[in-house]
Design a protein around this motif. Structure first.
Motif, PDB file in Angstrom:
ATOM      1  N   ARG A  49       0.849  -1.197   0.000  1.00 51.11           N
ATOM      2  CA  ARG A  49       0.000   0.000   0.000  1.00 51.11           C
ATOM      3  C   ARG A  49       0.880   1.241   0.000  1.00 51.11           C
ATOM      4  O   ARG A  49       1.854   1.316   0.727  1.00 51.11           O
ATOM      5  CB  ARG A  49      -0.877  -0.036   1.258  1.00 51.11           C
ATOM      6  CG  ARG A  49      -1.699   1.195   1.521  1.00 51.11           C
ATOM      7  CD  ARG A  49      -2.967   1.154   0.689  1.00 51.11           C
ATOM      8  NE  ARG A  49      -3.889   2.214   1.059  1.00 51.11           N
ATOM      9  CZ  ARG A  49      -3.839   3.449   0.573  1.00 51.11           C
ATOM     10  NH1 ARG A  49      -2.889   3.818  -0.253  1.00 51.11           N
ATOM     11  NH2 ARG A  49      -4.739   4.338   0.912  1.00 51.11           N
ATOM     12  N   LYS A  50       0.519   2.218  -0.832  1.00 46.54           N
ATOM     13  CA  LYS A  50       1.214   3.504  -0.792  1.00 46.54           C
ATOM     14  C   LYS A  50       0.906   4.182   0.537  1.00 46.54           C
ATOM     15  O   LYS A  50      -0.151   3.961   1.116  1.00 46.54           O
ATOM     16  CB  LYS A  50       0.740   4.420  -1.933  1.00 46.54           C
ATOM     17  CG  LYS A  50       1.155   3.977  -3.299  1.00 46.54           C
ATOM     18  CD  LYS A  50       0.810   5.020  -4.340  1.00 46.54           C
ATOM     19  CE  LYS A  50      -0.679   5.225  -4.460  1.00 46.54           C
ATOM     20  NZ  LYS A  50      -1.095   6.115  -5.528  1.00 46.54           N
ATOM     21  N   PRO A  51       1.816   5.027   1.015  1.00 49.33           N
ATOM     22  CA  PRO A  51       1.514   5.742   2.254  1.00 49.33           C
ATOM     23  C   PRO A  51       0.315   6.669   2.065  1.00 49.33           C
ATOM     24  O   PRO A  51       0.092   7.194   0.979  1.00 49.33           O
ATOM     25  CB  PRO A  51       2.785   6.531   2.539  1.00 49.33           C
ATOM     26  CG  PRO A  51       3.548   6.556   1.278  1.00 49.33           C
ATOM     27  CD  PRO A  51       3.109   5.385   0.470  1.00 49.33           C
ATOM     28  N   GLU A  52      -0.429   6.833   3.125  1.00 53.04           N
ATOM     29  CA  GLU A  52      -1.596   7.715   3.115  1.00 53.04           C
ATOM     30  C   GLU A  52      -1.314   8.878   4.060  1.00 53.04           C
ATOM     31  O   GLU A  52      -0.871   8.673   5.195  1.00 53.04           O
ATOM     32  CB  GLU A  52      -2.833   6.950   3.569  1.00 53.04           C
ATOM     33  CG  GLU A  52      -4.089   7.752   3.516  1.00 53.04           C
ATOM     34  CD  GLU A  52      -5.297   6.946   3.957  1.00 53.04           C
ATOM     35  OE1 GLU A  52      -6.387   7.276   3.518  1.00 53.04           O
ATOM     36  OE2 GLU A  52      -5.138   5.992   4.740  1.00 53.04           O
ATOM     37  N   PHE A  53      -1.565  10.082   3.583  1.00 51.99           N
ATOM     38  CA  PHE A  53      -1.216  11.294   4.323  1.00 51.99           C
ATOM     39  C   PHE A  53      -2.455  12.108   4.662  1.00 51.99           C
ATOM     40  O   PHE A  53      -3.519  11.924   4.082  1.00 51.99           O
ATOM     41  CB  PHE A  53      -0.291  12.184   3.472  1.00 51.99           C
ATOM     42  CG  PHE A  53       0.951  11.494   3.011  1.00 51.99           C
ATOM     43  CD1 PHE A  53       2.015  11.313   3.870  1.00 51.99           C
ATOM     44  CD2 PHE A  53       1.047  11.018   1.709  1.00 51.99           C
ATOM     45  CE1 PHE A  53       3.164  10.671   3.444  1.00 51.99           C
ATOM     46  CE2 PHE A  53       2.197  10.379   1.276  1.00 51.99           C
ATOM     47  CZ  PHE A  53       3.260  10.205   2.147  1.00 51.99           C
ATOM     48  N   PHE A  54      -2.268  13.054   5.567  1.00 54.76           N
ATOM     49  CA  PHE A  54      -3.234  14.129   5.725  1.00 54.76           C
ATOM     50  C   PHE A  54      -3.265  14.860   4.381  1.00 54.76           C
ATOM     51  O   PHE A  54      -2.240  14.963   3.719  1.00 54.76           O
ATOM     52  CB  PHE A  54      -2.789  15.066   6.851  1.00 54.76           C
ATOM     53  CG  PHE A  54      -3.735  16.190   7.109  1.00 54.76           C
ATOM     54  CD1 PHE A  54      -4.846  16.001   7.905  1.00 54.76           C
ATOM     55  CD2 PHE A  54      -3.529  17.439   6.534  1.00 54.76           C
ATOM     56  CE1 PHE A  54      -5.732  17.040   8.143  1.00 54.76           C
ATOM     57  CE2 PHE A  54      -4.411  18.481   6.761  1.00 54.76           C
ATOM     58  CZ  PHE A  54      -5.516  18.275   7.566  1.00 54.76           C
ATOM     59  N   HIS A  55      -4.396  15.340   3.944  1.00 51.58           N
ATOM     60  CA  HIS A  55      -4.577  15.965   2.627  1.00 51.58           C
ATOM     61  C   HIS A  55      -3.416  16.918   2.318  1.00 51.58           C
ATOM     62  O   HIS A  55      -3.269  17.973   2.944  1.00 51.58           O
ATOM     63  CB  HIS A  55      -5.912  16.707   2.608  1.00 51.58           C
ATOM     64  CG  HIS A  55      -6.306  17.189   1.266  1.00 51.58           C
ATOM     65  ND1 HIS A  55      -6.224  18.522   0.921  1.00 51.58           N
ATOM     66  CD2 HIS A  55      -6.778  16.535   0.181  1.00 51.58           C
ATOM     67  CE1 HIS A  55      -6.648  18.667  -0.316  1.00 51.58           C
ATOM     68  NE2 HIS A  55      -6.985  17.477  -0.793  1.00 51.58           N
ATOM     69  N   ILE A  56      -2.565  16.524   1.359  1.00 58.22           N
ATOM     70  CA  ILE A  56      -1.310  17.233   1.088  1.00 58.22           C
ATOM     71  C   ILE A  56      -1.517  18.694   0.663  1.00 58.22           C
ATOM     72  O   ILE A  56      -0.824  19.575   1.173  1.00 58.22           O
ATOM     73  CB  ILE A  56      -0.448  16.466   0.066  1.00 58.22           C
ATOM     74  CG1 ILE A  56      -0.002  15.122   0.665  1.00 58.22           C
ATOM     75  CG2 ILE A  56       0.751  17.285  -0.387  1.00 58.22           C
ATOM     76  CD1 ILE A  56       0.843  15.244   1.924  1.00 58.22           C
ATOM     77  N   PRO A  57      -2.440  19.020  -0.242  1.00 55.46           N
ATOM     78  CA  PRO A  57      -2.622  20.442  -0.575  1.00 55.46           C
ATOM     79  C   PRO A  57      -2.999  21.293   0.649  1.00 55.46           C
ATOM     80  O   PRO A  57      -2.524  22.417   0.802  1.00 55.46           O
ATOM     81  CB  PRO A  57      -3.733  20.432  -1.616  1.00 55.46           C
ATOM     82  CG  PRO A  57      -3.599  19.098  -2.275  1.00 55.46           C
ATOM     83  CD  PRO A  57      -3.227  18.165  -1.146  1.00 55.46           C
ATOM     84  N   THR A  58      -3.813  20.746   1.538  1.00 54.09           N
ATOM     85  CA  THR A  58      -4.172  21.473   2.757  1.00 54.09           C
ATOM     86  C   THR A  58      -2.963  21.607   3.668  1.00 54.09           C
ATOM     87  O   THR A  58      -2.710  22.682   4.226  1.00 54.09           O
ATOM     88  CB  THR A  58      -5.308  20.746   3.505  1.00 54.09           C
ATOM     89  OG1 THR A  58      -6.440  20.642   2.629  1.00 54.09           O
ATOM     90  CG2 THR A  58      -5.698  21.482   4.771  1.00 54.09           C
ATOM     91  N   LEU A  59      -2.203  20.540   3.803  1.00 51.84           N
ATOM     92  CA  LEU A  59      -0.985  20.577   4.616  1.00 51.84           C
ATOM     93  C   LEU A  59      -0.007  21.612   4.065  1.00 51.84           C
ATOM     94  O   LEU A  59       0.625  22.347   4.813  1.00 51.84           O
ATOM     95  CB  LEU A  59      -0.351  19.184   4.633  1.00 51.84           C
ATOM     96  CG  LEU A  59       0.635  18.855   5.735  1.00 51.84           C
ATOM     97  CD1 LEU A  59       0.002  19.003   7.106  1.00 51.84           C
ATOM     98  CD2 LEU A  59       1.162  17.442   5.540  1.00 51.84           C
TER      99      LEU A  59
END
Length: 110
Positions: A6-16
């Motif tokens: 599974r690819k890593p899942e992040f907090f919404h990158i554009p918002t970050l």
């Protein structure tokens, strides 16, 4: 058969990106979903039990307490886990560097 982790899942990158003032790659690492590692450990275990080839795609993204979500002022991740157009080019090159094509060729001949 080649099994991808599974690819890593992040907090919404554009918002970050909008909310951050510092190193976005470090911040993404600190805010990534910790369940991804557990999921990938299980996928790897099951792959090995069934003599399947496991490829950990997370290693293309996250190393040394940072995750490549931005490079040369380009967002590489468009939301929580999908590659942007720039990300496709960036990670595509990393796949080649990490001998992904050789893995496919080698195992297609078996």
């Amino acid at each position: 058969i080649l099994i991808f982790g599974r690819k890593p899942e992040f907090f919404h990158i554009p918002t970050l990106y909008v909310k951050s003032n510092g190193n976005l790659n470090k911040l993404a690492y600190l805010n990534k979903n910790s369940l991804t590692n557990k999921i990938n450990d299980e996928i790897k275990k099951k792959s090995e039990e069934n003599n399947l080839i496991y490829f950990n795609i997370e290693e293309l993204t996250c190393l040394n307490d940072e995750c490549a979500v931005m490079n040369n002022n380009n967002l590489l991740i468009s939301d929580e886990d999908h590659w942007s157009y720039e990300g496709l080019k960036f990670f595509g090159k990393k796949l080649v560097i990490n001998d992904f094509l050789q893995i496919i060729v080698k195992n297609s001949q078996q």
